[in-house]
Scaffold this motif. Structure first.
Motif, PDB file in Angstrom:
ATOM      1  N   MET A 246     -34.745  18.631 -81.317  1.00  0.00           N
ATOM      2  CA  MET A 246     -35.241  17.377 -80.779  1.00  0.00           C
ATOM      3  C   MET A 246     -34.341  16.238 -81.250  1.00  0.00           C
ATOM      4  O   MET A 246     -33.944  16.177 -82.403  1.00  0.00           O
ATOM      5  CB  MET A 246     -36.683  17.148 -81.258  1.00  0.00           C
ATOM      6  N   ALA A 247     -34.041  15.328 -80.332  1.00  0.00           N
ATOM      7  CA  ALA A 247     -33.229  14.160 -80.676  1.00  0.00           C
ATOM      8  C   ALA A 247     -34.003  13.263 -81.638  1.00  0.00           C
ATOM      9  O   ALA A 247     -35.233  13.290 -81.685  1.00  0.00           O
ATOM     10  CB  ALA A 247     -32.865  13.399 -79.405  1.00  0.00           C
ATOM     11  N   GLY A 248     -33.270  12.459 -82.395  1.00  0.00           N
ATOM     12  CA  GLY A 248     -33.873  11.593 -83.389  1.00  0.00           C
ATOM     13  C   GLY A 248     -34.710  10.471 -82.785  1.00  0.00           C
ATOM     14  O   GLY A 248     -34.852  10.340 -81.578  1.00  0.00           O
ATOM     15  N   SER A 249     -35.233   9.645 -83.672  1.00  0.00           N
ATOM     16  CA  SER A 249     -36.104   8.539 -83.284  1.00  0.00           C
ATOM     17  C   SER A 249     -35.366   7.525 -82.403  1.00  0.00           C
ATOM     18  O   SER A 249     -34.177   7.275 -82.583  1.00  0.00           O
ATOM     19  CB  SER A 249     -36.627   7.831 -84.534  1.00  0.00           C
ATOM     20  N   LEU A 250     -36.107   6.940 -81.483  1.00  0.00           N
ATOM     21  CA  LEU A 250     -35.570   5.874 -80.641  1.00  0.00           C
ATOM     22  C   LEU A 250     -35.736   4.511 -81.302  1.00  0.00           C
ATOM     23  O   LEU A 250     -35.236   3.510 -80.794  1.00  0.00           O
ATOM     24  CB  LEU A 250     -36.300   5.850 -79.294  1.00  0.00           C
ATOM     25  N   ASP A 251     -36.440   4.466 -82.420  1.00  0.00           N
ATOM     26  CA  ASP A 251     -36.783   3.195 -83.048  1.00  0.00           C
ATOM     27  C   ASP A 251     -35.531   2.399 -83.399  1.00  0.00           C
ATOM     28  O   ASP A 251     -34.637   2.884 -84.087  1.00  0.00           O
ATOM     29  CB  ASP A 251     -37.630   3.426 -84.302  1.00  0.00           C
ATOM     30  N   GLY A 252     -35.447   1.175 -82.895  1.00  0.00           N
ATOM     31  CA  GLY A 252     -34.329   0.300 -83.186  1.00  0.00           C
ATOM     32  C   GLY A 252     -33.117   0.470 -82.299  1.00  0.00           C
ATOM     33  O   GLY A 252     -32.138  -0.261 -82.442  1.00  0.00           O
ATOM     34  N   LEU A 253     -33.153   1.414 -81.355  1.00  0.00           N
ATOM     35  CA  LEU A 253     -31.999   1.638 -80.480  1.00  0.00           C
ATOM     36  C   LEU A 253     -32.014   0.672 -79.301  1.00  0.00           C
ATOM     37  O   LEU A 253     -33.069   0.278 -78.802  1.00  0.00           O
ATOM     38  CB  LEU A 253     -31.997   3.071 -79.942  1.00  0.00           C
TER      39      LEU A 253
ATOM     40  N   SER B  11     -39.194  10.563 -68.881  1.00  0.00           N
ATOM     41  CA  SER B  11     -37.793  10.677 -69.295  1.00  0.00           C
ATOM     42  C   SER B  11     -37.602  11.854 -70.232  1.00  0.00           C
ATOM     43  O   SER B  11     -38.502  12.201 -70.995  1.00  0.00           O
ATOM     44  CB  SER B  11     -37.350   9.404 -70.032  1.00  0.00           C
ATOM     45  N   THR B  12     -36.399  12.404 -70.186  1.00  0.00           N
ATOM     46  CA  THR B  12     -35.993  13.430 -71.140  1.00  0.00           C
ATOM     47  C   THR B  12     -34.963  12.815 -72.074  1.00  0.00           C
ATOM     48  O   THR B  12     -33.997  12.193 -71.615  1.00  0.00           O
ATOM     49  CB  THR B  12     -35.378  14.642 -70.414  1.00  0.00           C
ATOM     50  N   VAL B  13     -35.183  12.975 -73.379  1.00  0.00           N
ATOM     51  CA  VAL B  13     -34.263  12.453 -74.389  1.00  0.00           C
ATOM     52  C   VAL B  13     -33.181  13.505 -74.630  1.00  0.00           C
ATOM     53  O   VAL B  13     -33.485  14.655 -74.939  1.00  0.00           O
ATOM     54  CB  VAL B  13     -35.006  12.154 -75.711  1.00  0.00           C
ATOM     55  N   VAL B  14     -31.912  13.095 -74.488  1.00  0.00           N
ATOM     56  CA  VAL B  14     -30.775  13.996 -74.672  1.00  0.00           C
ATOM     57  C   VAL B  14     -29.861  13.392 -75.727  1.00  0.00           C
ATOM     58  O   VAL B  14     -29.567  12.192 -75.676  1.00  0.00           O
ATOM     59  CB  VAL B  14     -30.002  14.161 -73.342  1.00  0.00           C
ATOM     60  N   GLU B  15     -29.419  14.201 -76.672  1.00  0.00           N
ATOM     61  CA  GLU B  15     -28.435  13.726 -77.642  1.00  0.00           C
ATOM     62  C   GLU B  15     -27.047  14.043 -77.113  1.00  0.00           C
ATOM     63  O   GLU B  15     -26.723  15.195 -76.811  1.00  0.00           O
ATOM     64  CB  GLU B  15     -28.643  14.368 -79.011  1.00  0.00           C
TER      65      GLU B  15
ATOM     66  N   VAL C 293     -27.826   8.503 -77.852  1.00  0.00           N
ATOM     67  CA  VAL C 293     -28.977   9.014 -77.106  1.00  0.00           C
ATOM     68  C   VAL C 293     -28.856   8.632 -75.636  1.00  0.00           C
ATOM     69  O   VAL C 293     -28.444   7.517 -75.295  1.00  0.00           O
ATOM     70  CB  VAL C 293     -30.288   8.431 -77.690  1.00  0.00           C
ATOM     71  N   ARG C 294     -29.225   9.568 -74.771  1.00  0.00           N
ATOM     72  CA  ARG C 294     -29.316   9.334 -73.323  1.00  0.00           C
ATOM     73  C   ARG C 294     -30.746   9.651 -72.898  1.00  0.00           C
ATOM     74  O   ARG C 294     -31.328  10.631 -73.363  1.00  0.00           O
ATOM     75  CB  ARG C 294     -28.343  10.223 -72.576  1.00  0.00           C
ATOM     76  N   LEU C 295     -31.291   8.823 -72.002  1.00  0.00           N
ATOM     77  CA  LEU C 295     -32.580   9.114 -71.369  1.00  0.00           C
ATOM     78  C   LEU C 295     -32.327   9.408 -69.901  1.00  0.00           C
ATOM     79  O   LEU C 295     -31.750   8.581 -69.179  1.00  0.00           O
ATOM     80  CB  LEU C 295     -33.541   7.931 -71.498  1.00  0.00           C
ATOM     81  N   GLU C 296     -32.736  10.595 -69.465  1.00  0.00           N
ATOM     82  CA  GLU C 296     -32.638  10.981 -68.055  1.00  0.00           C
ATOM     83  C   GLU C 296     -34.008  10.776 -67.448  1.00  0.00           C
ATOM     84  O   GLU C 296     -34.966  11.467 -67.811  1.00  0.00           O
ATOM     85  CB  GLU C 296     -32.153  12.426 -67.947  1.00  0.00           C
ATOM     86  N   GLU C 297     -34.120   9.798 -66.541  1.00  0.00           N
ATOM     87  CA  GLU C 297     -35.411   9.276 -66.105  1.00  0.00           C
ATOM     88  C   GLU C 297     -35.738   9.611 -64.654  1.00  0.00           C
ATOM     89  O   GLU C 297     -34.870   9.589 -63.788  1.00  0.00           O
ATOM     90  CB  GLU C 297     -35.420   7.749 -66.257  1.00  0.00           C
ATOM     91  N   THR C 298     -37.017   9.878 -64.430  1.00  0.00           N
ATOM     92  CA  THR C 298     -37.569   9.992 -63.082  1.00  0.00           C
ATOM     93  C   THR C 298     -38.692   8.979 -63.006  1.00  0.00           C
ATOM     94  O   THR C 298     -39.639   9.040 -63.792  1.00  0.00           O
ATOM     95  CB  THR C 298     -38.115  11.411 -62.824  1.00  0.00           C
TER      96      THR C 298
ATOM     97  N   SER D 250     -32.722   7.718 -62.827  1.00  0.00           N
ATOM     98  CA  SER D 250     -31.735   6.860 -63.459  1.00  0.00           C
ATOM     99  C   SER D 250     -31.383   7.434 -64.818  1.00  0.00           C
ATOM    100  O   SER D 250     -32.061   8.327 -65.328  1.00  0.00           O
ATOM    101  CB  SER D 250     -32.258   5.427 -63.588  1.00  0.00           C
ATOM    102  N   VAL D 251     -30.314   6.903 -65.399  1.00  0.00           N
ATOM    103  CA  VAL D 251     -29.862   7.312 -66.720  1.00  0.00           C
ATOM    104  C   VAL D 251     -29.589   6.052 -67.531  1.00  0.00           C
ATOM    105  O   VAL D 251     -28.921   5.125 -67.047  1.00  0.00           O
ATOM    106  CB  VAL D 251     -28.573   8.167 -66.631  1.00  0.00           C
ATOM    107  N   VAL D 252     -30.138   5.992 -68.751  1.00  0.00           N
ATOM    108  CA  VAL D 252     -29.799   4.920 -69.683  1.00  0.00           C
ATOM    109  C   VAL D 252     -29.223   5.570 -70.931  1.00  0.00           C
ATOM    110  O   VAL D 252     -29.612   6.676 -71.302  1.00  0.00           O
ATOM    111  CB  VAL D 252     -31.014   4.018 -70.041  1.00  0.00           C
ATOM    112  N   GLU D 253     -28.256   4.880 -71.551  1.00  0.00           N
ATOM    113  CA  GLU D 253     -27.608   5.426 -72.737  1.00  0.00           C
ATOM    114  C   GLU D 253     -27.573   4.392 -73.841  1.00  0.00           C
ATOM    115  O   GLU D 253     -27.475   3.185 -73.580  1.00  0.00           O
ATOM    116  CB  GLU D 253     -26.169   5.869 -72.425  1.00  0.00           C
ATOM    117  N   GLN D 254     -27.608   4.885 -75.064  1.00  0.00           N
ATOM    118  CA  GLN D 254     -27.513   4.044 -76.241  1.00  0.00           C
ATOM    119  C   GLN D 254     -26.173   3.340 -76.256  1.00  0.00           C
ATOM    120  O   GLN D 254     -25.126   3.947 -76.007  1.00  0.00           O
ATOM    121  CB  GLN D 254     -27.655   4.901 -77.501  1.00  0.00           C
ATOM    122  N   LEU D 255     -26.206   2.026 -76.530  1.00  0.00           N
ATOM    123  CA  LEU D 255     -24.977   1.261 -76.633  1.00  0.00           C
ATOM    124  C   LEU D 255     -24.302   1.533 -77.962  1.00  0.00           C
ATOM    125  O   LEU D 255     -24.968   1.833 -78.949  1.00  0.00           O
ATOM    126  CB  LEU D 255     -25.270  -0.230 -76.509  1.00  0.00           C
ATOM    127  N   THR D 256     -22.995   1.398 -77.991  1.00  0.00           N
ATOM    128  CA  THR D 256     -22.260   1.519 -79.240  1.00  0.00           C
ATOM    129  C   THR D 256     -22.373   0.211 -80.007  1.00  0.00           C
ATOM    130  O   THR D 256     -22.865  -0.782 -79.475  1.00  0.00           O
ATOM    131  CB  THR D 256     -20.781   1.833 -78.966  1.00  0.00           C
TER     132      THR D 256
END
Length: 116
Positions: free
Chosen positions: A1-8, A79-83, A89-94, A106-112
């Motif tokens: 499982m991918a890590g926490s989304l908290d603060g991303l 959404s599915t959380v993908v590392e 982190v990437r979220l693959e959303e329906t 849609s797809v959203v990804e963690q910013l650098t």
């Protein structure tokens, strides 16, 4: 499982339909005890909120938003959380609107750290 989304902070990798979430939209995620929520804004969205649950790598949430033209809208998303290989982190959303017609993916990804 991918890590926490908290603060991303995540952003869409592509624009959706005009007047909706797009590449300039930023989502600030929070996570605690199986609950997730986020504030988002940018592009045509003045202010948006999402709230829901996380079970493993599956998110299930409702969202509401206020657009630049003064209209509001709401919907449901799973959404599915993908590392990603680089650790982001990437979220693959329906998603599906509940206040109007329309659905999609849609797809959203963690910013650098560069503040994209």
């Amino acid at each position: 499982m991918a890590g926490s989304l908290d603060g991303l902070v995540l952003a869409p990798v592509a624009d959706q339909a005009p007047g909706q979430v797009g590449t300039r939209t930023r989502f600030a995620y929070h996570e605690r005890d199986g609950g997730i929520w986020a504030e988002y804004a940018g592009g045509d969205v003045v202010r948006g909120y999402l709230v829901g649950t996380r079970e493993g790598d599956r998110l299930d949430f409702r969202y509401v938003q206020l657009k630049q033209d003064g209209t509001t809208s709401s919907g449901h998303c799973v959404s599915t959380v993908v590392e990603l290989p680089d650790g982001r982190v990437r979220l693959e959303e329906t998603w599906e609107w509940e206040s109007q017609q329309g659905s999609g993916t849609s797809v959203v990804e963690q910013l650098t750290g560069s503040g994209d």
